[in-house]
Motif scaffolding. Sequence first.
Motif, short mmCIF file in Angstrom:
data_model
loop_
_atom_site.label_atom_id
_atom_site.label_comp_id
_atom_site.label_asym_id
_atom_site.label_seq_id
_atom_site.Cartn_x
_atom_site.Cartn_y
_atom_site.Cartn_z
N MET A 111 0.55 -12.44 -3.04
CA MET A 111 1.96 -12.15 -2.77
C MET A 111 2.84 -13.35 -3.14
O MET A 111 3.94 -13.18 -3.67
CB MET A 111 2.17 -11.77 -1.30
CG MET A 111 1.91 -10.31 -1.03
SD MET A 111 2.89 -9.20 -2.07
CE MET A 111 4.53 -9.47 -1.41
N ALA A 137 -7.07 -6.51 -0.75
CA ALA A 137 -5.72 -6.12 -0.35
C ALA A 137 -4.87 -5.81 -1.58
O ALA A 137 -3.94 -6.55 -1.89
CB ALA A 137 -5.09 -7.23 0.48
N ARG A 139 -2.73 -3.22 -2.30
CA ARG A 139 -1.47 -2.46 -2.19
C ARG A 139 -0.22 -3.32 -2.24
O ARG A 139 0.70 -3.07 -3.01
CB ARG A 139 -1.48 -1.62 -0.92
CG ARG A 139 -0.28 -0.70 -0.84
CD ARG A 139 -0.29 0.21 0.38
NE ARG A 139 0.71 1.25 0.27
CZ ARG A 139 2.02 1.06 0.33
NH1 ARG A 139 2.50 -0.16 0.52
NH2 ARG A 139 2.87 2.06 0.20
N GLU A 140 -0.16 -4.33 -1.40
CA GLU A 140 1.07 -5.12 -1.22
C GLU A 140 1.57 -5.74 -2.55
O GLU A 140 2.74 -5.64 -2.88
CB GLU A 140 0.83 -6.20 -0.17
CG GLU A 140 2.08 -6.94 0.25
CD GLU A 140 1.80 -7.97 1.35
OE1 GLU A 140 0.69 -8.52 1.41
OE2 GLU A 140 2.72 -8.21 2.14
N VAL A 141 0.67 -6.35 -3.29
CA VAL A 141 1.05 -7.00 -4.55
C VAL A 141 1.48 -5.97 -5.59
O VAL A 141 2.48 -6.14 -6.28
CB VAL A 141 -0.11 -7.87 -5.09
CG1 VAL A 141 0.14 -8.32 -6.52
CG2 VAL A 141 -0.33 -9.08 -4.19
N VAL A 143 2.74 -2.98 -5.09
CA VAL A 143 4.05 -2.43 -4.71
C VAL A 143 5.15 -3.44 -5.04
O VAL A 143 6.18 -3.08 -5.62
CB VAL A 143 4.09 -2.03 -3.22
CG1 VAL A 143 5.51 -1.71 -2.77
CG2 VAL A 143 3.16 -0.84 -2.97
N GLU A 144 4.94 -4.69 -4.70
CA GLU A 144 5.93 -5.74 -4.94
C GLU A 144 6.34 -5.79 -6.42
O GLU A 144 7.51 -5.86 -6.75
CB GLU A 144 5.38 -7.11 -4.50
CG GLU A 144 6.35 -8.24 -4.60
CD GLU A 144 7.40 -8.27 -3.48
OE1 GLU A 144 8.34 -9.06 -3.62
OE2 GLU A 144 7.28 -7.51 -2.50
#
Length: 190
Positions: A111, A137, A139-141, A143-144
């Motif tokens: 991130m 993990a 998803r977060e990256v 989506v960003e």
Amino acid sequence: MKIYDITQEVFTSAVYPGDEKPSYVRNSSMEKGDVCNVTVITMCAHNGTHMDAPFHFVKDGKTIEELNLYHCVGNCTLKAFDKQPSAEELREVLKHSQKKLLLKGPVVISMELARCILEYDLELIGVESQSVAPLEAPREVHVELLEKEVVLLEGLKLDEAEEGEYFLVAAPVKLGGCDGAPVRAILMEL
């Protein structure tokens, strides 16, 4: 002019954990007396060298055929790392790089690195791993970066290309409505 093919061969390519390995069936074969050879392919859109569309992680995001092709073709910078770069190291590269950046070596985008990429308005980020994000993990990256329509080019084969400036051609196969697509990616010396 030298051209580097930075694409994995599909049927021997790396596969993201849990995805089906690519395969093919020869429906017609000249060896068996047919008039021509015809092959049927089965594969995940994210096998081997491929591009993610925003729709991969963003519910109403663009699908692969809706991507801006200007983000997939043009001048790029290739930077090699022996280990995972820090945010400071990546910022130093971003200050001097083109809007398309390929990262060679064992690099995944955290991130913190994703936020650096957005600070510098990158159009495309490419990595050798099957995912730009950490496996534990993803998803977060995704989506960003995908919400801002940064093109994600994954599964590159950069072993023959040295650090430097190149012209990149990495257009995805036009698979209407899909979340990703295979890419035949090449680098040309400027």
